[in-house]
Design a protein around this motif. Structure first.
Motif, PDB file in Angstrom:
ATOM      1  N   THR A   1      39.660  47.914  21.792  1.00  0.00           N
ATOM      2  CA  THR A   1      38.761  49.722  21.306  1.00  0.00           C
ATOM      3  C   THR A   1      40.559  49.726  20.438  1.00  0.00           C
ATOM      4  O   THR A   1      40.231  50.441  20.052  1.00  0.00           O
ATOM      5  CB  THR A   1      38.097  49.845  22.762  1.00  0.00           C
ATOM      6  OG1 THR A   1      37.185  49.662  22.571  1.00  0.00           O
ATOM      7  CG2 THR A   1      37.888  51.424  21.712  1.00  0.00           C
TER       8      THR A   1
ATOM      9  N   HIS B   1      41.321  50.508  16.761  1.00  0.00           N
ATOM     10  CA  HIS B   1      41.725  52.226  16.097  1.00  0.00           C
ATOM     11  C   HIS B   1      43.286  52.368  15.652  1.00  0.00           C
ATOM     12  O   HIS B   1      43.112  52.738  15.160  1.00  0.00           O
ATOM     13  CB  HIS B   1      41.322  52.922  17.601  1.00  0.00           C
ATOM     14  CG  HIS B   1      41.998  54.636  17.263  1.00  0.00           C
ATOM     15  ND1 HIS B   1      43.300  55.287  16.651  1.00  0.00           N
ATOM     16  CD2 HIS B   1      41.107  55.562  16.500  1.00  0.00           C
ATOM     17  CE1 HIS B   1      42.701  56.004  16.509  1.00  0.00           C
ATOM     18  NE2 HIS B   1      42.153  56.783  16.440  1.00  0.00           N
TER      19      HIS B   1
ATOM     20  N   THR C   1      43.474  53.263  11.630  1.00  0.00           N
ATOM     21  CA  THR C   1      44.642  54.285  11.561  1.00  0.00           C
ATOM     22  C   THR C   1      46.243  54.215  11.051  1.00  0.00           C
ATOM     23  O   THR C   1      46.644  54.605  10.099  1.00  0.00           O
ATOM     24  CB  THR C   1      44.947  55.232  13.103  1.00  0.00           C
ATOM     25  OG1 THR C   1      45.467  54.533  13.358  1.00  0.00           O
ATOM     26  CG2 THR C   1      44.023  55.545  13.769  1.00  0.00           C
TER      27      THR C   1
ATOM     28  N   PRO D   1      36.103  53.096  15.488  1.00  0.00           N
ATOM     29  CA  PRO D   1      37.141  52.865  16.771  1.00  0.00           C
ATOM     30  C   PRO D   1      36.940  54.234  16.953  1.00  0.00           C
ATOM     31  O   PRO D   1      37.136  54.577  18.963  1.00  0.00           O
ATOM     32  CB  PRO D   1      37.880  51.985  16.469  1.00  0.00           C
ATOM     33  CG  PRO D   1      37.494  51.479  15.183  1.00  0.00           C
ATOM     34  CD  PRO D   1      36.400  52.465  14.769  1.00  0.00           C
ATOM     35  N   TRP D   2      37.635  55.318  16.776  1.00  0.00           N
ATOM     36  CA  TRP D   2      37.275  56.671  17.252  1.00  0.00           C
ATOM     37  C   TRP D   2      36.506  57.316  18.123  1.00  0.00           C
ATOM     38  O   TRP D   2      36.652  57.927  19.225  1.00  0.00           O
ATOM     39  CB  TRP D   2      37.851  57.755  16.066  1.00  0.00           C
ATOM     40  CG  TRP D   2      37.391  58.086  15.619  1.00  0.00           C
ATOM     41  CD1 TRP D   2      36.813  57.437  13.838  1.00  0.00           C
ATOM     42  CD2 TRP D   2      35.745  59.097  15.496  1.00  0.00           C
ATOM     43  NE1 TRP D   2      35.572  58.446  13.629  1.00  0.00           N
ATOM     44  CE2 TRP D   2      35.494  59.399  14.391  1.00  0.00           C
ATOM     45  CE3 TRP D   2      36.090  59.813  17.150  1.00  0.00           C
ATOM     46  CZ2 TRP D   2      34.401  60.172  14.277  1.00  0.00           C
ATOM     47  CZ3 TRP D   2      34.548  60.794  16.352  1.00  0.00           C
ATOM     48  CH2 TRP D   2      34.020  60.760  15.251  1.00  0.00           C
TER      49      TRP D   2
ATOM     50  N   GLN E   1      46.970  51.085  21.447  1.00  0.00           N
ATOM     51  CA  GLN E   1      46.642  52.426  20.240  1.00  0.00           C
ATOM     52  C   GLN E   1      48.700  51.806  20.038  1.00  0.00           C
ATOM     53  O   GLN E   1      48.912  51.627  18.673  1.00  0.00           O
ATOM     54  CB  GLN E   1      46.026  53.460  20.367  1.00  0.00           C
ATOM     55  CG  GLN E   1      44.833  53.340  20.944  1.00  0.00           C
ATOM     56  CD  GLN E   1      44.335  54.967  20.649  1.00  0.00           C
ATOM     57  OE1 GLN E   1      44.444  55.660  19.785  1.00  0.00           O
ATOM     58  NE2 GLN E   1      43.395  55.405  22.423  1.00  0.00           N
TER      59      GLN E   1
ATOM     60  N   ARG F   1      39.051  60.588  13.678  1.00  0.00           N
ATOM     61  CA  ARG F   1      38.265  61.556  14.190  1.00  0.00           C
ATOM     62  C   ARG F   1      38.274  62.302  12.840  1.00  0.00           C
ATOM     63  O   ARG F   1      38.817  63.317  13.246  1.00  0.00           O
ATOM     64  CB  ARG F   1      38.290  62.037  15.766  1.00  0.00           C
ATOM     65  CG  ARG F   1      36.797  63.202  16.287  1.00  0.00           C
ATOM     66  CD  ARG F   1      37.830  63.481  17.642  1.00  0.00           C
ATOM     67  NE  ARG F   1      36.946  64.658  18.142  1.00  0.00           N
ATOM     68  CZ  ARG F   1      37.024  64.901  18.917  1.00  0.00           C
ATOM     69  NH1 ARG F   1      37.242  63.668  20.274  1.00  0.00           N
ATOM     70  NH2 ARG F   1      36.333  65.305  19.487  1.00  0.00           N
TER      71      ARG F   1
END
Length: 367
Positions: A27, A31, A35, A66-67, A314, A343
């Motif tokens: 996860t 993200h 990004t 993912p966000w 992340q 987001r």
């Protein structure tokens, strides 16, 4: 890379096995991938998921960015947002698969697979070591129903809307690998296929599909990246939680076993990757770092540190993606829609969610 000028890059995304901790790591990794590159992982031409990777891949293939996975896991609520079945999204499970209930029925403490046991007796050389354990060991008593419920919140029935999403499992009686969703595979609902892919032998009860019992696809391979060898892709990105180029220091006995397993999984991944690269496909491999491994701990089925693992991944995955050899391959990825990458700003209401692309009910297709 075989991509020609002005030709769309053909990309595959492979999400490996790894239990609850591996799913959390994936996860955070997804993200970071979105990004850092500005590319939407859900737009990959192929998405192949094994075990925990099948769960995260199914959510991605169903339209969950993912966000949003991260926000939901952290406990955020989105006022007025409902799932594909019309239920409030805030009531969906937030454990990432770490909710365990007993399977209904009598437990089987021996002969987890009578079919394999017979082959073990009549032709022992044809059964690998793990096959012997599945054959003679107990059949798992933990129900996969909670796993199915997670998927049904986004796809109540049928298959994911993504045209090439595959969930990898193995036949309990033959150990044959099956990629559900791939042409020629048995037809299955997405929830059943994902549950089968996640059914760790001896822990989860096998999942019955089309008259056969299926178990975790990691029995065959924790990545199954070689399934894309014939897809004629330009690039395959593999996020693989169960292998690592690093090992934590001061290993205790349990950690030493984990390190030995990761080393074996890494060798298998290397073999599969070399075979894929031999077809002309470039590959970016991303694996947990020593920092990730310390955060994940030794119990991959525990959900206690899931959000910490997500946050750590992340950062560590972003660092790996920025490395020159990886970035050279990733910089050609096409840009995704902004609301899919990060987001959007604003108050999380149903209208905001719909504008962000998460308020639409996915339209399932038949596998």
């Amino acid at each position: 890379m075989r991509q020609a000028a002005n030709k769309k890059m053909r990309v595959g995304l492979v999400l490996g096995a790894g239990g609850v901790m591996g799913g959390a790591w994936i996860t955070g990794a997804l993200h970071a991938l979105a990004t850092e590159t500005g590319w939407d992982p859900a737009t990959a031409d192929y998405i192949v998921g094994t075990s925990a990777g099948s769960m995260m891949g199914a959510l991605l293939a169903a339209g969950v960015p993912p966000w949003f996975m991260i926000a939901h896991s952290a406990g955020e609520t989105f006022k007025g947002l409902v799932d594909a079945a019309g239920e409030p999204a805030e009531t969906a499970d937030r454990s990432g698969g770490a909710r365990y209930t007993l399977h209904r029925g009598w437990p089987r403490v021996l002969l987890g697979s009578p079919e394999l046991a017979y082959k073990l007796v009549t032709n022992p050389g044809s059964i690998p070591a793990i096959g012997g354990l599945i054959a003679l060991g107990p059949r798992g008593v933990i129900s996969t129903e909670p796993l199915k419920q997670v998927i049904r919140r986004v796809v109540p029935s049928g298959w994911a809307p993504h045209p090439n999403y595959w969930a990898v499992a193995v036949d309990c009686g033959t150990l044959e690998r099956v990629a559900f969703g791939k042409p020629g595979a048995p037809k299955a609902d997405l929830a059943d296929a994902v549950a089968a892919s996640c059914a760790v032998p001896g822990f989860y009860h096998p999942v019955r599909i089309a008259g056969r019992d299926y178990l975790d696809g990691g029995v065959h391979s924790v990545s199954n990246i070689d399934l894309l060898a014939d897809a004629r892709l330009d690039l395959v990105i593999c996020l693989n939680p169960m292998s690592s180029r690093h090992q934590p220091s001061g290993l205790r006995p349990a950690a030493r076993v984990g390190a030995a397993l990761r080393a074996g999984f890494g060798r298998r991944l290397g073999q599969e990757t070399r075979a894929l690269r031999s077809t002309g496909t470039e590959v970016v491999l991303v694996q947990p770092t020593a920092r990730d491994l310390r955060t994940m701990g030794n119990n991959y089925m525990s959900g206690r540190r899931r959000n910490e693992v997500i946050e750590t991944a992340q950062h560590t995955v972003a660092e790996q993606l920025r490395q020159a050899d990886n970035w050279t391959l990733l910089r050609g990825l096409p840009p995704g829609k902004p609301h899919r990458i990060a987001r959007p700003e604003g108050i999380p209401t149903s209208e905001w969610a719909e504008a962000a692309g998460i308020g639409q009910v996915p339209q399932p297709r038949t596998a």
